[in-house]
Enzyme design. Structure first.
Site, PDB file in Angstrom:
ATOM      1  CG  ASN A   1      13.220  44.540  26.244  1.00 32.98           C
ATOM      2  OD1 ASN A   1      12.293  43.826  26.617  1.00 32.98           O
ATOM      3  ND2 ASN A   1      14.145  45.007  27.072  1.00 32.98           N
TER       4      ASN A   1
ATOM      5  CG  HIS B   1      12.446  40.581  32.565  1.00 35.78           C
ATOM      6  ND1 HIS B   1      13.344  41.626  32.596  1.00 35.78           N
ATOM      7  CD2 HIS B   1      12.309  40.154  33.852  1.00 35.78           C
ATOM      8  CE1 HIS B   1      13.725  41.826  33.860  1.00 35.78           C
ATOM      9  NE2 HIS B   1      13.114  40.949  34.641  1.00 35.78           N
TER      10      HIS B   1
END
Lengths: 351, 351
Positions: free
Chosen positions: A204, A172
């Site tokens: 991440n 994201h």
């Protein structure tokens, strides 16, 4: 010009584990912002009406989310009409369509994204968080699923299959956790136009997640925080021939989505007053495992470094006297404790 | 969707001397062109007027050449206004300026260029040649000099010093020889926005020059020829890990201008009638020495291959029934004889 330029090392090395080295950019002080872009030169030659066909560029793709409106022309039109004595008319080509590039701008409830049709990643994704928006917890990522984005023409779209077994997370850019205030708003963060291939373990699911948490915690100090996030593809010096090379993987079969070498965030922390101060912070992190101990300030760069590397511009309309430096006002430090356990719990969900 | 997709090998290898291998792209037949881009979905949610500040994106840089007019908005504007119940307003960021990307479109007498601020090369440069335009010989490249382009803000500009001692030619995208009809028109082909770093020996001064000559000779058959030329950055499979990587050098110190791995030309050869037939040819050549014996048809690719690789679109408004295939109508073969000597004579001037 070169006298006002300074060579700045954007120190974006990831430490021991990752062999990602610094990228060097020539920067100019923000008080000497180039004004060419804002000052179109007018010509004294007679304006000749171009043929109607060559004026109309293709309409940009626009995706209508449920609670937003879209007066969004995201394309370029160029028309030049030859002088009376010119034997050629280059703009005649546009009768067959304007080549672009078109940045597919998609406005969603919690974000606006601009898509790079060549690299199949966003150029940037912008978001807005406030203490109130983060306090509402009506959305849960368990109910969301990753989606290909119909805002992008099929032939330029990033696909779910490109990421499948690629070894990279669907990372994201605007975090799902920033859009908990509404399930639909959260669902929209799962479009692949809000995603880039990111290293999972150590990045991440770890350092980058702590960095996202840092951004949220800024709302404890600032009533309104705006964040622009996106990928970079930075050169690295090859020690054997001493030349600079950009190298990145393309995932998918056939190869379709570029794996960024780095990611940036430009943070605008507002004091909540109309025309008030804005604390600016820009960060560039390598797409690689980063030890939690690494200070966040190691990744702080001048906004201009992100601009030169991305070809974008940030804050061009923000007067210098309203600008503050985020890391001079606030503590630019991650909080790892406690958060790490929570993070591990949903790390599988981030893939 | 995947049923209509075919995997096509764009055979762009340069032969023995150059280790440049094929790039694979998934292509869709041109009769199934995606229509999303032309069909904005309208929303039923109430349209709320956005604050005035967030509507105005920065004006694009426009350079006024002597005999052209420029009604050229080359930027994107995105405005989304939150619903009445939304706790956030992502578009508020645009009050500080729209990030872009801006494609600096510059219209000159003999060409129109679109510039990539991130890679500091053009996205594309379009030109138009006719038997009449090529017959006029008022311009001479001896009187022209390479120029940095004021159409691009200084911080995103390609510089003369970036090319200096880089080992690469300043390779014209629209050839100077196509603009001999006027000295000023030729001079304008020397802006660096019409240039990319090109391998000199064996490419820019040889095979690529013969290819440019091929384009000019098309005017013996077609009364009007339009050509779009630009750089590509294509992935290559690494035999050791079997993954696809894009790798390109950045020249300049600090690194500033990307060295494309390939170049494309999309050729539109018109029959001269209004609404007439257009013979389309697309070619992708590696930025590497190519033996003169290599057939030009080895580099022919579907237009869609260039589109997927560049993120651009060509001929979207050209009806299928008007399209012909150039290499089916005309002989797509280079003429090396005689031309080679002439070429050598001015090879130094091309640097």
């Amino acid at each position: 010009m070169s006298k006002t330029s300074v060579a700045v090392i954007a120190a974006v090395s990831a430490g021991a584990g990752a062999a990602v080295t610094a990228a060097m950019y020539s920067l100019r002080s923000s008080s000497k912002v180039e004004t060419v872009a804002a000052t179109p030169i007018t010509t004294t030659s007679p304006a000749i009406s171009p043929p109607k066909n060559s004026l109309s560029a293709p309409s940009p793709p626009v995706f209508a989310g449920p609670a937003t409106t879209f007066p969004t022309p995201a394309t370029s039109t160029a028309v030049a009409v030859p002088g009376a004595d010119s034997p050629v008319n280059p703009s005649g080509l546009f009768e067959y369509g304007f080549p672009g590039p078109v940045a597919d701008v998609a406005a969603r409830q919690a974000l606006i994204s601009s898509f790079d049709r060549r690299l199949r990643n966003p150029h940037w994704v912008v978001e807005h968080i406030t203490p109130a928006s983060l306090a509402i917890r009506d959305g849960d990522r368990k109910h969301s699923q990753f989606l290909e984005d119909p805002a992008v023409p099929e032939k330029f779209r990033a696909k779910l299959k490109d990421y499948f077994r690629s070894g990279f997370d669907r990372g994201h850019q605007v975090p799902a956790a920033d859009a908990k205030w509404n399930q639909n708003a959260m669902d929209e963060t799962f479009y692949l136009t809000n995603m880039c291939p990111q290293v999972g373990e150590g990045f991440n699911r770890d350092y980058w997640a702590h960095f996202e948490d840092f951004c949220r915690r800024l709302t404890q100090t600032y009533p309104s925080v705006r964040i622009v996030t996106g990928p970079l593809y930075l050169p690295k010096r090859d020690p054997t021939d001493n030349k600079w090379y950009v190298k990145y993987e393309m995932i998918g079969n056939p190869p379709n989505v570029a794996v960024p070498t780095h990611f940036y965030k430009v943070i605008f922390a507002e004091d909540g007053k109309v025309g008030g101060n804005v604390a600016l912070g820009a960060f560039v992190l390598p797409n690689a495992p980063i030890p939690n101990e690494k200070p966040l300030t190691d990744f702080e760069v001048p906004v201009e470094a992100v601009e030169k590397a991305s070809g974008l511009e940030f804050a061009t309309k923000l007067p210098v006297q309203r600008r503050k430096r985020l890391c001079a006002e606030a503590s630019c430090a991650l909080v790892i404790k406690d958060y790490a356990d929570k993070q591990k719990a949903f790390s599988k969900g981030k893939r």
